[in-house]
Design a protein around this motif. Sequence first.
Motif, PDB file in Angstrom:
ATOM      1  N   GLY A 256       3.750 -15.986   3.317  1.00 59.91           N
ATOM      2  CA  GLY A 256       3.785 -14.729   4.053  1.00 59.91           C
ATOM      3  C   GLY A 256       3.150 -14.873   5.424  1.00 59.91           C
ATOM      4  O   GLY A 256       2.454 -15.848   5.710  1.00 59.91           O
ATOM      5  N   GLY A 257       3.399 -13.913   6.274  1.00 61.41           N
ATOM      6  CA  GLY A 257       2.789 -13.911   7.588  1.00 61.41           C
ATOM      7  C   GLY A 257       3.474 -14.844   8.565  1.00 61.41           C
ATOM      8  O   GLY A 257       4.618 -15.252   8.389  1.00 61.41           O
TER       9      GLY A 257
ATOM     10  N   SER B 204      -2.839 -17.793  13.264  1.00 60.71           N
ATOM     11  CA  SER B 204      -2.266 -17.454  11.957  1.00 60.71           C
ATOM     12  C   SER B 204      -2.570 -15.992  11.651  1.00 60.71           C
ATOM     13  O   SER B 204      -3.735 -15.579  11.656  1.00 60.71           O
ATOM     14  CB  SER B 204      -2.865 -18.359  10.882  1.00 60.71           C
ATOM     15  N   VAL B 205      -1.498 -15.204  11.394  1.00 60.22           N
ATOM     16  CA  VAL B 205      -1.656 -13.760  11.210  1.00 60.22           C
ATOM     17  C   VAL B 205      -0.775 -13.275  10.056  1.00 60.22           C
ATOM     18  O   VAL B 205       0.188 -13.932   9.670  1.00 60.22           O
ATOM     19  CB  VAL B 205      -1.278 -12.992  12.496  1.00 60.22           C
ATOM     20  N   ALA B 206      -1.120 -12.110   9.539  1.00 66.14           N
ATOM     21  CA  ALA B 206      -0.314 -11.508   8.479  1.00 66.14           C
ATOM     22  C   ALA B 206       0.944 -10.874   9.044  1.00 66.14           C
ATOM     23  O   ALA B 206       2.010 -10.903   8.418  1.00 66.14           O
ATOM     24  CB  ALA B 206      -1.139 -10.466   7.724  1.00 66.14           C
TER      25      ALA B 206
ATOM     26  N   ARG C 283       0.120 -13.897  -6.292  1.00 64.34           N
ATOM     27  CA  ARG C 283      -0.860 -13.924  -5.197  1.00 64.34           C
ATOM     28  C   ARG C 283      -2.176 -14.504  -5.690  1.00 64.34           C
ATOM     29  O   ARG C 283      -2.783 -15.356  -5.043  1.00 64.34           O
ATOM     30  CB  ARG C 283      -1.049 -12.508  -4.656  1.00 64.34           C
ATOM     31  N   ASP C 284      -2.630 -14.076  -6.843  1.00 64.85           N
ATOM     32  CA  ASP C 284      -3.892 -14.581  -7.392  1.00 64.85           C
ATOM     33  C   ASP C 284      -3.805 -16.074  -7.684  1.00 64.85           C
ATOM     34  O   ASP C 284      -4.789 -16.814  -7.484  1.00 64.85           O
ATOM     35  CB  ASP C 284      -4.248 -13.825  -8.676  1.00 64.85           C
TER      36      ASP C 284
ATOM     37  N   ARG D 196      -5.879 -19.371   6.929  1.00 62.91           N
ATOM     38  CA  ARG D 196      -6.401 -18.370   5.999  1.00 62.91           C
ATOM     39  C   ARG D 196      -5.221 -17.657   5.338  1.00 62.91           C
ATOM     40  O   ARG D 196      -4.525 -16.866   5.961  1.00 62.91           O
ATOM     41  CB  ARG D 196      -7.286 -17.376   6.742  1.00 62.91           C
ATOM     42  N   LEU D 197      -5.040 -17.941   4.057  1.00 58.26           N
ATOM     43  CA  LEU D 197      -3.872 -17.408   3.363  1.00 58.26           C
ATOM     44  C   LEU D 197      -4.077 -15.997   2.823  1.00 58.26           C
ATOM     45  O   LEU D 197      -3.101 -15.291   2.591  1.00 58.26           O
ATOM     46  CB  LEU D 197      -3.506 -18.328   2.205  1.00 58.26           C
TER      47      LEU D 197
END
Length: 373
Positions: free
Chosen positions: A73-74, A119-121, A189-190, A341-342
């Motif tokens: 994502g992102g 890096s961004v969402a 996601r977890d 950063r995920l």
Amino acid sequence: MTAGDLDDRDRAIVNAFQGGFPVVRWPFGAAADTLRNRGVDVDPDELLERIARLDEEGVLSRFGPLVNAEEIGGHATLVAMHAPEDEFEEIAELVNAHHEVAHNYEREHPYLNMWFVVSVADADRVEEVLAEIEAETGQETYNLPKQQEFRVEAKFYVDGPLRDADVDLSALGPNPDPSGRTSLTPDERDLVMEVQDGLPLTLTPYEDVAETLETDVEWVLETLRRFVVEGKIRRIGVVPNHYKLGYTENGMTVWDVPDDVVDDVGPAVASLEFVTHCYERPRHEGVWPYNFFAMTHGRSEAESEARVQQVKDVMSEYWDVGDDDWDTLFSTRILKKTGIRLAERADANTAVADESDAADENADASESAGTAE
């Protein structure tokens, strides 16, 4: 510990398992069997001990999945800027203070000497971050987003056994079909967050992950393998620290490739083993004439120069490369390297599914993966 401290078994492990570790309940057993079949006498316990030691000594960056952040994502983009020599340290601090900046390198170039990754969402946030940096530093930024990806395959081999083996044991795990979804479920996601920094260094790493997440190991196995199929994970295995292995010459070669041959040049350059990253990116008129990037790594200046020449030789098969058509920007200093950063990017791409649908999905995964071991 450096490459010179590795014995033949260590070298075989580093060379063999950059390709794909088994995704089964007892992966070290299958991996050790493969090594023994190739003449490397090691049992599962010793294989685990050696990987743990290589990880502890920093020869490995980690053991586990190499997550493809873009597919999670992102958005991420490469940015170049000029930092005057007398302001360089101050500008570096201002740039690095942005949590969206993941990597930042000083590179050899007469003007664009600072290169960083944002890096961004949300992709719209890139322009906001760059505007903030420009306002703070008084310097213009040059956004170089990826337009085409031809290769991302950062593998670093050492001299010794299985130098060209590139063992891929992924097929020993489940063989799921892609989900067809671009978003993540909360459980997925977890799982990504749990494994992004590596797997537990035990004989049953996937089972340990399942216990931590309070879920079924069959679901963990099935989902990780599906992530490989979908491209969310590039591969699972050992991830070397290339500096520890002696690959200290980091050269970013850049090329002004004619637009009509980029699609031919890309796969050709990407086929070179030592090219770890290969992209098409935009030019910036009057400042940056290059549209093609190929990252090379070498263990000496001579080896690095020879590899750059090989890239040029391949380029020359498709167009007449002039002296002004390319350059190599060597990194002189790491200014920041926190990794992508995920969490924010994964959170933004996580869809809350109906609880009954999520339960059905986990049950189906457990049933289909039950015989994968």
